[in-house]
Design a protein around this motif. Structure first.
Motif, PDB file in Angstrom:
ATOM      1  N   ASP A  68       0.838  -1.203   0.000  1.00  0.00           N
ATOM      2  CA  ASP A  68       0.000   0.000   0.000  1.00  0.00           C
ATOM      3  C   ASP A  68       0.874   1.254   0.000  1.00  0.00           C
ATOM      4  O   ASP A  68       0.547   2.257  -0.644  1.00  0.00           O
ATOM      5  N   LEU A  69       1.989   1.185   0.734  1.00  0.00           N
ATOM      6  CA  LEU A  69       2.888   2.334   0.825  1.00  0.00           C
ATOM      7  C   LEU A  69       3.793   2.450  -0.396  1.00  0.00           C
ATOM      8  O   LEU A  69       4.129   3.553  -0.828  1.00  0.00           O
ATOM      9  N   GLN A  70       4.210   1.311  -0.939  1.00  0.00           N
ATOM     10  CA  GLN A  70       5.110   1.307  -2.105  1.00  0.00           C
ATOM     11  C   GLN A  70       4.682   0.179  -3.048  1.00  0.00           C
ATOM     12  O   GLN A  70       5.153  -0.948  -2.932  1.00  0.00           O
ATOM     13  N   PRO A  71       3.790   0.476  -3.986  1.00  0.00           N
ATOM     14  CA  PRO A  71       3.190  -0.570  -4.829  1.00  0.00           C
ATOM     15  C   PRO A  71       4.178  -1.379  -5.663  1.00  0.00           C
ATOM     16  O   PRO A  71       3.857  -2.502  -6.058  1.00  0.00           O
ATOM     17  N   ASN A  72       5.370  -0.838  -5.923  1.00  0.00           N
ATOM     18  CA  ASN A  72       6.353  -1.576  -6.724  1.00  0.00           C
ATOM     19  C   ASN A  72       7.519  -2.093  -5.881  1.00  0.00           C
ATOM     20  O   ASN A  72       8.625  -2.278  -6.396  1.00  0.00           O
ATOM     21  N   HIS A  73       7.262  -2.340  -4.617  1.00  0.00           N
ATOM     22  CA  HIS A  73       8.302  -2.880  -3.732  1.00  0.00           C
ATOM     23  C   HIS A  73       8.598  -4.320  -4.166  1.00  0.00           C
ATOM     24  O   HIS A  73       7.786  -5.225  -3.980  1.00  0.00           O
ATOM     25  N   VAL A  74       9.774  -4.530  -4.747  1.00  0.00           N
ATOM     26  CA  VAL A  74      10.099  -5.821  -5.366  1.00  0.00           C
ATOM     27  C   VAL A  74      10.167  -6.939  -4.334  1.00  0.00           C
ATOM     28  O   VAL A  74       9.547  -7.997  -4.494  1.00  0.00           O
ATOM     29  N   ASP A  75      10.937  -6.722  -3.265  1.00  0.00           N
ATOM     30  CA  ASP A  75      11.100  -7.771  -2.261  1.00  0.00           C
ATOM     31  C   ASP A  75       9.772  -8.129  -1.605  1.00  0.00           C
ATOM     32  O   ASP A  75       9.541  -9.287  -1.237  1.00  0.00           O
ATOM     33  N   CYS A  76       8.910  -7.152  -1.463  1.00  0.00           N
ATOM     34  CA  CYS A  76       7.611  -7.401  -0.841  1.00  0.00           C
ATOM     35  C   CYS A  76       6.731  -8.263  -1.746  1.00  0.00           C
ATOM     36  O   CYS A  76       6.058  -9.187  -1.275  1.00  0.00           O
ATOM     37  N   HIS A  77       6.735  -7.979  -3.036  1.00  0.00           N
ATOM     38  CA  HIS A  77       5.995  -8.837  -3.965  1.00  0.00           C
ATOM     39  C   HIS A  77       6.540 -10.265  -3.921  1.00  0.00           C
ATOM     40  O   HIS A  77       5.773 -11.236  -3.908  1.00  0.00           O
ATOM     41  N   ARG A  78       7.851 -10.374  -3.909  1.00  0.00           N
ATOM     42  CA  ARG A  78       8.482 -11.691  -3.855  1.00  0.00           C
ATOM     43  C   ARG A  78       8.085 -12.423  -2.568  1.00  0.00           C
ATOM     44  O   ARG A  78       7.672 -13.587  -2.594  1.00  0.00           O
ATOM     45  N   GLY A  79       8.210 -11.736  -1.434  1.00  0.00           N
ATOM     46  CA  GLY A  79       7.902 -12.363  -0.153  1.00  0.00           C
ATOM     47  C   GLY A  79       6.459 -12.813  -0.060  1.00  0.00           C
ATOM     48  O   GLY A  79       6.168 -13.925   0.396  1.00  0.00           O
ATOM     49  N   LEU A  80       5.544 -11.949  -0.493  1.00  0.00           N
ATOM     50  CA  LEU A  80       4.126 -12.291  -0.417  1.00  0.00           C
ATOM     51  C   LEU A  80       3.798 -13.457  -1.345  1.00  0.00           C
ATOM     52  O   LEU A  80       3.031 -14.362  -0.978  1.00  0.00           O
ATOM     53  N   ALA A  81       4.373 -13.472  -2.540  1.00  0.00           N
ATOM     54  CA  ALA A  81       4.128 -14.576  -3.472  1.00  0.00           C
ATOM     55  C   ALA A  81       4.603 -15.901  -2.881  1.00  0.00           C
ATOM     56  O   ALA A  81       3.906 -16.917  -2.956  1.00  0.00           O
ATOM     57  N   VAL A  82       5.789 -15.895  -2.277  1.00  0.00           N
ATOM     58  CA  VAL A  82       6.320 -17.120  -1.665  1.00  0.00           C
ATOM     59  C   VAL A  82       5.429 -17.559  -0.504  1.00  0.00           C
ATOM     60  O   VAL A  82       5.132 -18.745  -0.343  1.00  0.00           O
ATOM     61  N   LEU A  83       4.991 -16.595   0.305  1.00  0.00           N
ATOM     62  CA  LEU A  83       4.109 -16.922   1.429  1.00  0.00           C
ATOM     63  C   LEU A  83       2.821 -17.580   0.939  1.00  0.00           C
ATOM     64  O   LEU A  83       2.349 -18.571   1.519  1.00  0.00           O
ATOM     65  N   LEU A  84       2.251 -17.039  -0.125  1.00  0.00           N
ATOM     66  CA  LEU A  84       1.009 -17.602  -0.662  1.00  0.00           C
ATOM     67  C   LEU A  84       1.222 -19.033  -1.154  1.00  0.00           C
ATOM     68  O   LEU A  84       0.385 -19.914  -0.918  1.00  0.00           O
ATOM     69  N   VAL A  85       2.350 -19.278  -1.821  1.00  0.00           N
ATOM     70  CA  VAL A  85       2.644 -20.639  -2.287  1.00  0.00           C
ATOM     71  C   VAL A  85       2.828 -21.577  -1.098  1.00  0.00           C
ATOM     72  O   VAL A  85       2.282 -22.686  -1.064  1.00  0.00           O
ATOM     73  N   GLU A  86       3.593 -21.121  -0.112  1.00  0.00           N
ATOM     74  CA  GLU A  86       3.888 -21.969   1.045  1.00  0.00           C
ATOM     75  C   GLU A  86       2.653 -22.257   1.894  1.00  0.00           C
ATOM     76  O   GLU A  86       2.628 -23.244   2.628  1.00  0.00           O
ATOM     77  N   SER A  87       1.654 -21.404   1.785  1.00  0.00           N
ATOM     78  CA  SER A  87       0.422 -21.639   2.541  1.00  0.00           C
ATOM     79  C   SER A  87      -0.673 -22.229   1.654  1.00  0.00           C
ATOM     80  O   SER A  87      -1.862 -22.133   1.966  1.00  0.00           O
ATOM     81  N   GLY A  88      -0.254 -22.840   0.526  1.00  0.00           N
ATOM     82  CA  GLY A  88      -1.183 -23.582  -0.319  1.00  0.00           C
ATOM     83  C   GLY A  88      -2.023 -22.755  -1.262  1.00  0.00           C
ATOM     84  O   GLY A  88      -3.078 -23.214  -1.715  1.00  0.00           O
ATOM     85  N   ARG A  89      -1.558 -21.537  -1.600  1.00  0.00           N
ATOM     86  CA  ARG A  89      -2.342 -20.660  -2.474  1.00  0.00           C
ATOM     87  C   ARG A  89      -1.526 -20.252  -3.701  1.00  0.00           C
ATOM     88  O   ARG A  89      -1.293 -19.080  -3.960  1.00  0.00           O
ATOM     89  N   LYS A  90      -1.099 -21.260  -4.450  1.00  0.00           N
ATOM     90  CA  LYS A  90      -0.271 -21.021  -5.632  1.00  0.00           C
ATOM     91  C   LYS A  90      -0.966 -20.102  -6.633  1.00  0.00           C
ATOM     92  O   LYS A  90      -0.341 -19.188  -7.189  1.00  0.00           O
ATOM     93  N   ASP A  91      -2.252 -20.340  -6.880  1.00  0.00           N
ATOM     94  CA  ASP A  91      -2.978 -19.525  -7.855  1.00  0.00           C
ATOM     95  C   ASP A  91      -3.021 -18.056  -7.434  1.00  0.00           C
ATOM     96  O   ASP A  91      -2.921 -17.154  -8.276  1.00  0.00           O
TER      97      ASP A  91
END
Length: 250
Positions: free
Chosen positions: A99-122
């Motif tokens: 919300d504060l920085q929409p193009n924060h690269v590491d944050c996109h990466r971290g959130l994507a990995v978290l979603l995969v690791e918690s069973g939400r690949k899609d």
């Protein structure tokens, strides 16, 4: 100008300077606490790291890196301890960072990995695809799509995204690094080495990449001594030699 006007203008100027100094001081405090937190995190002292990141967030609530650091730490703890509340907290903090920085690269990466690791690949793929669609000229989004697809076993799709990233920005060190990882995983060590070296030439502040290159040189030397032929990976239109333009398309 009257004395009262002069006094009033000086007061306003002084207030602005005080506000700027306060803002700058908060940012410096936040940076120092984040730096200390990162060192503690790297030492595996996660609870102490959390305290530093929380202090950094309190010192400067507008700093997206504080939210990212908190999210990353809760992510580490939540997945490691299988703690649903920590995972939920991590996800919320990642989203606050974006919300504060929409193009924060590491944050996109971290959130994507978290979603995969918690069973939400899609959901992870949707997150990165939406980021890429919203920012069609941003190579970072393509690189993260490539990395995630490689990790999901979709290597051809990962290659395509890296082609697109390098077409957008041939000077993107992260794209060359990611391409090197793809080549190394496929056994094309010679090409991987060239890709890593190109990444390092564009950004020399990649300490882990020096180690990876050194390790790769050892592997190549061992293979050469054993008589194993290396595939040097000729440059192609899809994988242009660094510093040269891609051929025109008709």
């Amino acid at each position: 100008m009257t004395a009262s006007h002069t006094t009033r203008h000086l007061y306003v100027a002084a207030m602005l300077l005080m506000l700027a100094a306060t803002s700058s001081g908060c940012r410096w405090n936040s940076m120092g606490q984040n730096s200390m937190g990162v060192r503690l995190y790297e030492q595996g002292r996660y609870n102490e790291a959390l305290q530093q990141f929380q202090s950094a967030q309190a010192a400067d609530p507008s700093d997206p890196d504080s939210y990212y650091n908190l999210a990353s730490t809760y992510h580490k703890l939540g997945i490691g301890q299988k703690d649903a509340k920590m995972i939920e907290q991590s996800e919320a903090l990642y989203n606050q960072c974006l919300d504060l920085q929409p193009n924060h690269v590491d944050c996109h990466r971290g959130l994507a990995v978290l979603l995969v690791e918690s069973g939400r690949k899609d959901s992870a793929l949707k997150l990165l695809n939406n980021w890429s669609t919203t920012n069609p000229g941003l190579s970072d989004a393509k690189v993260e799509l490539a990395r995630l697809n490689q990790e999901l076993g979709q290597t051809q799709l990962a290659e395509r995204y890296l082609d697109e990233a390098l077409a957008m920005n041939p000077q993107d060190p992260r794209a060359w690094n990611a391409r090197g990882q793809l080549r190394e995983a496929s056994g094309d060590l010679g090409q991987a080495l060239q890709n890593y070296q190109q990444s390092l030439a564009l950004n020399s502040l990649q300490g882990d990449l020096y180690q990876r290159i050194a390790s790769l040189n050892v592997k190549i030397a061992q293979n050469t001594a054993a008589g194993i032929t290396q595939n040097t990976g000729a440059w192609t239109a899809q994988n242009p030699q660094p510093g040269t333009a891609s051929p025109p398309r008709y």
